[in-house]
Scaffold this motif. Sequence first.
Motif, short mmCIF file in Angstrom:
data_model
loop_
_atom_site.label_atom_id
_atom_site.label_comp_id
_atom_site.label_asym_id
_atom_site.label_seq_id
_atom_site.Cartn_x
_atom_site.Cartn_y
_atom_site.Cartn_z
N LEU A 1 0.28 -9.64 0.31
CA LEU A 1 -1.30 -9.03 0.41
C LEU A 1 -1.47 -7.89 1.33
O LEU A 1 -0.40 -7.35 2.09
N ARG A 2 -2.42 -7.09 1.06
CA ARG A 2 -2.65 -5.48 1.45
C ARG A 2 -4.19 -5.86 2.08
O ARG A 2 -5.13 -6.52 1.74
N GLY A 3 -4.55 -4.99 3.36
CA GLY A 3 -5.88 -5.07 3.88
C GLY A 3 -6.17 -3.82 4.03
O GLY A 3 -5.54 -2.76 4.02
N GLU A 4 -7.80 -3.58 4.05
CA GLU A 4 -8.28 -2.31 4.57
C GLU A 4 -8.78 -2.18 6.01
O GLU A 4 -9.26 -2.96 6.44
N ALA B 1 -6.41 3.03 10.81
CA ALA B 1 -7.07 3.40 9.95
C ALA B 1 -6.55 4.38 9.22
O ALA B 1 -6.64 4.72 8.01
N ALA B 2 -5.57 5.24 9.91
CA ALA B 2 -4.72 6.45 9.39
C ALA B 2 -3.76 5.76 8.32
O ALA B 2 -3.16 4.90 8.50
N HIS B 3 -3.32 6.83 7.36
CA HIS B 3 -2.30 6.39 6.51
C HIS B 3 -1.01 5.97 7.24
O HIS B 3 -0.12 5.45 6.74
N ASN B 4 -0.63 7.11 8.20
CA ASN B 4 0.34 7.03 9.04
C ASN B 4 0.10 6.62 10.51
O ASN B 4 0.08 7.50 11.22
N LEU C 1 -11.27 7.99 8.03
CA LEU C 1 -9.98 7.63 7.77
C LEU C 1 -10.19 6.22 7.46
O LEU C 1 -10.63 5.15 7.95
N VAL C 2 -9.80 5.72 6.33
CA VAL C 2 -9.54 4.52 5.57
C VAL C 2 -8.28 4.41 4.78
O VAL C 2 -8.00 5.03 4.10
N SER C 3 -7.35 3.17 5.10
CA SER C 3 -6.03 3.03 4.57
C SER C 3 -5.92 1.60 4.13
O SER C 3 -6.44 0.58 4.95
N GLU C 4 -5.33 1.34 3.13
CA GLU C 4 -4.71 0.10 2.74
C GLU C 4 -3.23 0.04 3.29
O GLU C 4 -2.51 0.56 2.84
N HIS C 5 -3.04 -0.97 4.09
CA HIS C 5 -1.73 -1.37 4.65
C HIS C 5 -1.25 -2.76 4.03
O HIS C 5 -2.21 -3.54 4.02
N PRO C 6 0.05 -3.03 3.86
CA PRO C 6 0.56 -4.43 3.80
C PRO C 6 0.16 -5.05 5.02
O PRO C 6 0.20 -4.67 5.94
N LEU C 7 -0.02 -6.35 4.71
CA LEU C 7 -0.29 -7.39 5.95
C LEU C 7 0.93 -7.68 6.56
O LEU C 7 0.96 -8.04 7.97
N VAL C 8 2.18 -7.53 6.06
CA VAL C 8 3.41 -7.66 6.63
C VAL C 8 4.13 -6.32 6.55
O VAL C 8 4.57 -5.92 5.42
N ARG C 9 4.47 -5.47 7.53
CA ARG C 9 5.08 -4.29 7.78
C ARG C 9 6.65 -4.49 7.91
O ARG C 9 7.08 -5.36 9.18
N GLY D 1 5.67 -2.42 2.99
CA GLY D 1 5.50 -3.87 3.01
C GLY D 1 7.03 -4.67 2.70
O GLY D 1 8.17 -3.84 2.27
N VAL D 2 7.17 -5.82 2.51
CA VAL D 2 8.39 -6.45 2.13
C VAL D 2 8.96 -6.27 0.70
O VAL D 2 9.90 -6.11 0.45
N ASP D 3 7.77 -5.88 0.07
CA ASP D 3 7.88 -5.77 -1.57
C ASP D 3 8.23 -4.20 -1.64
O ASP D 3 8.39 -3.84 -3.01
N GLY D 4 8.54 -3.50 -0.59
CA GLY D 4 8.82 -2.08 -0.76
C GLY D 4 7.87 -1.13 -1.00
O GLY D 4 7.99 0.00 -1.26
N ARG D 5 6.48 -1.61 -1.19
CA ARG D 5 5.25 -0.78 -1.46
C ARG D 5 4.96 -0.06 -0.08
O ARG D 5 4.76 -0.83 0.84
N SER D 6 4.55 1.10 -0.22
CA SER D 6 3.90 1.92 0.92
C SER D 6 2.38 1.72 1.05
O SER D 6 1.83 1.27 -0.01
N SER D 7 2.21 1.80 2.13
CA SER D 7 0.38 1.91 2.42
C SER D 7 -0.13 3.15 1.52
O SER D 7 0.57 3.90 1.29
N THR D 8 -1.58 2.96 1.28
CA THR D 8 -2.32 3.80 0.27
C THR D 8 -3.17 4.41 1.28
O THR D 8 -4.09 3.69 1.96
#
Length: 331
Positions: A182-185, A137-140, A209-217, A309-316
């Motif tokens: 894809l990203r998930g909550e 649930a944490a950003h990191n 604590l709520v975060s959006e993470h890539p499904l593939v890290r 994620g694989v696309d280089g985008r970080s979690s939010t």
Amino acid sequence: MNAPLPTPQALALQLDERLRQALARTPQLSVAPQSAHIGALVGGVDLRQPLSVDEVAAIRAALLRWKVVFFRDQHLSHAQQIAFSRQFGELTVGHPVFGHVEGHPELYSIAKHRKANRHTGDAEHRPWTGWHTDVTAAHNPPAASILRGVTIPPYGGDTQWTNLVAAYQALSAPLQQFLQALRGEHRFAPPAGAVATDEYRDLVQARPLVSEHPLVRVHPETGEQALFASPGFLKRINGLAARESKVLLEFLWEHLVRSEFTVRFKWEPGSIAFWDNRATAHVAPNDIFALDFDRQLYRTTLVGDVPVGVDGRSSTALSGDPVLAVHGAAY
Ligand code: SIN
């Protein structure tokens, strides 16, 4: 033009080679794999003493290769567990939501009836119920967790881990490609069907604590791709219809707990498990509630970085602050 990414096989060979070279410098250490994909027992080291640079490197190499490493007969005090853990990174406060051991802000008590287990009603038990990656649930989320067994039942109470890299690699290429976008909550909530007690709800609301993470890290140290789909925390896949998200998540959770990706550890007093939280999920045992025996372990966690994620985008971060090291935390 970008260089092609190393294949999973090439990355695995690099991890083997790193471990081989590290063990060549520490011949007193042994690393005995415990299953095909995950888990190794490390021997020949006394964790009560400060480790040499080479011993730290060898344990780290074993951890990255095998995702969880186990030690036996290490009867550490709280202070010794903290000192051992610090050699691998900065420590978080015991638990960002459920607190810490009095006098030891770095330690989280894994007691049989801890606050995190307090909910009522009938949980819908599914094969993946209880499986989780720590604090996603944490950003990191923590980079790693170190769990020390103190009071251990004579039978029952084993912990299991699964290798999320192996699970991801076992999916078909088209599904892997679909998941990469894809990203998930992720958020704290009791298992499906159960109802949070007031105490649980108050604690979660006090530190939302709520975060959006890539499904593939992409693993920041190994470059491996892992199915970052913590069953306990991941509530929905963003952008999909509710039914699509539910069915896909249930498929992924059923897949990632397949027994061939897992290892099961039988605790003894003085056992330690040290896992890479970026590449694994684990499940605390349920069978202890059918037994009268007590069970008490203590956990430290290493500060983690924000997943990419694989696309280089970080979690939010959707709610809450990153989990900081103990000296920087407001506790
Ligand atoms: C945990 O989830 O960190 C604890 C695992 C256990 O109790 O075995």
